[in-house]
Design an enzyme around this catalytic site. Structure first.
Site, PDB file in Angstrom:
ATOM      1  N   ARG A  22      -2.308  15.460   1.151  1.00  0.00           N
ATOM      2  CA  ARG A  22      -2.712  14.355   0.285  1.00  0.00           C
ATOM      3  C   ARG A  22      -2.033  13.029   0.600  1.00  0.00           C
ATOM      4  O   ARG A  22      -2.707  11.999   0.761  1.00  0.00           O
ATOM      5  CB  ARG A  22      -2.469  14.726  -1.187  1.00  0.00           C
ATOM      6  CG  ARG A  22      -3.360  15.849  -1.685  1.00  0.00           C
ATOM      7  CD  ARG A  22      -2.862  16.416  -2.997  1.00  0.00           C
ATOM      8  NE  ARG A  22      -1.606  17.143  -2.820  1.00  0.00           N
ATOM      9  CZ  ARG A  22      -0.899  17.694  -3.789  1.00  0.00           C
ATOM     10  NH1 ARG A  22      -1.318  17.577  -5.038  1.00  0.00           N
ATOM     11  NH2 ARG A  22       0.219  18.345  -3.527  1.00  0.00           N
ATOM     12  N   SER A  23      -0.689  13.014   0.647  1.00  0.00           N
ATOM     13  CA  SER A  23      -0.026  11.708   0.778  1.00  0.00           C
ATOM     14  C   SER A  23      -0.214  11.047   2.150  1.00  0.00           C
ATOM     15  O   SER A  23      -0.285   9.808   2.214  1.00  0.00           O
ATOM     16  CB  SER A  23       1.456  11.767   0.366  1.00  0.00           C
ATOM     17  OG  SER A  23       2.207  12.607   1.202  1.00  0.00           O
ATOM     18  N   ASN A  80       3.662  16.643   2.307  1.00  0.00           N
ATOM     19  CA  ASN A  80       3.445  15.471   3.170  1.00  0.00           C
ATOM     20  C   ASN A  80       2.612  15.824   4.410  1.00  0.00           C
ATOM     21  O   ASN A  80       2.847  15.279   5.501  1.00  0.00           O
ATOM     22  CB  ASN A  80       4.776  14.797   3.560  1.00  0.00           C
ATOM     23  CG  ASN A  80       4.623  13.417   4.186  1.00  0.00           C
ATOM     24  OD1 ASN A  80       5.375  13.046   5.084  1.00  0.00           O
ATOM     25  ND2 ASN A  80       3.654  12.640   3.738  1.00  0.00           N
ATOM     26  N   CYS A 101       3.508  13.578  -2.077  1.00  0.00           N
ATOM     27  CA  CYS A 101       2.903  14.856  -2.481  1.00  0.00           C
ATOM     28  C   CYS A 101       3.941  15.950  -2.247  1.00  0.00           C
ATOM     29  O   CYS A 101       5.141  15.655  -2.171  1.00  0.00           O
ATOM     30  CB  CYS A 101       1.584  15.115  -1.749  1.00  0.00           C
ATOM     31  SG  CYS A 101       1.717  15.307   0.042  1.00  0.00           S
TER      32      CYS A 101
HETATM   33  P1  4NP Z   1       0.234  18.435   0.265  1.00  0.00           P
HETATM   34  O1  4NP Z   1      -0.329  19.935   0.417  1.00  0.00           O
HETATM   35  O2  4NP Z   1       1.321  18.514  -0.792  1.00  0.00           O
HETATM   36  O3  4NP Z   1      -0.948  17.664  -0.163  1.00  0.00           O
HETATM   37  O4  4NP Z   1       0.775  18.053   1.639  1.00  0.00           O
HETATM   38  C1  4NP Z   1       0.478  21.068   0.608  1.00  0.00           C
HETATM   39  C2  4NP Z   1       1.042  21.310   1.829  1.00  0.00           C
HETATM   40  C3  4NP Z   1       1.790  22.462   2.023  1.00  0.00           C
HETATM   41  C4  4NP Z   1       1.983  23.351   0.987  1.00  0.00           C
HETATM   42  C5  4NP Z   1       1.427  23.089  -0.267  1.00  0.00           C
HETATM   43  C6  4NP Z   1       0.676  21.949  -0.453  1.00  0.00           C
HETATM   44  N1  4NP Z   1       2.716  24.546   1.193  1.00  0.00           N
HETATM   45  O5  4NP Z   1       2.830  25.350   0.252  1.00  0.00           O
HETATM   46  O6  4NP Z   1       3.236  24.749   2.315  1.00  0.00           O
END
Ligand code: 4NP
Length: 146
Positions: free
Chosen positions: A13-14, A10, A7
């Site tokens: 989702r992942s 990390n 994702c």
């Molecule tokens: P993930 O979610 O890709 O499912 O881990 C996110 C985690 C952090 C951020 C965006 C999505 N961020 O913008 O910091």
């Protein structure tokens, strides 16, 4: 066989996809996860994701975020991406058609696993339910290859 879930951060989702797929596969499969961004490197999973998973008897407290590297693409046999942006960024690290062929969008219907990070609790629950269902099919796909 080595399977990687990808994702953006990390942390949401992942890590959950990794934990759920591990539950659905027998030993002999190695499952890990990465983020296309290293922004959260070394951090635990998002507290909201940990809580949503814990309420459904999945433990994410041991997770530590890691950024995706070119060597991961060489090392893993299948790389499943949560959304189209993750897919593009993962494909940009490849150096051959063979590497590209390992990389897939997770959902078989071609839709994205929505990013819950900027939303509320409801989004985390939806991601849990969506991943739990989708990964039954992913596990079956991988078992059929053996
Ligand atoms: P993930 O979610 O890709 O499912 O881990 C996110 C985690 C952090 C951020 C965006 C999505 N961020 O913008 O910091």
């Amino acid at each position: 066989m080595k399977i990687l879930m990808v994702c953006l951060g990390n942390i949401c989702r992942s890590p959950l996809a990794e934990a759920l797929l591990k539950e659905k596969l027998p030993s002999g499969f190695l499952v890990e996860s990465r983020g296309t961004s290293s922004l959260h490197e070394g951090q635990g999973a998002d507290k909201r994701m940990i809580e949503t998973a814990r309420e459904r008897e999945v433990d994410l407290t041991g997770h530590r975020a890691k950024g995706l590297s070119k060597s991961d693409i060489t090392e893993f046999d299948f790389i499943f991406c949560m959304d189209e942006s993750n897919l593009r960024n993962t494909l940009s690290l490849t150096k051959s058609k063979e590497e590209q062929s390992k990389i897939k969008l997770l959902r078989e219907d071609g839709e994205n696993v929505p990013d819950p990070y900027f939303g509320g609790k409801k989004g985390f629950i939806e991601v849990f339910e969506l991943l739990n269902q989708e990964l039954d099919q992913t596990a079956q796909f991988l078992l059929d290859l053996k």
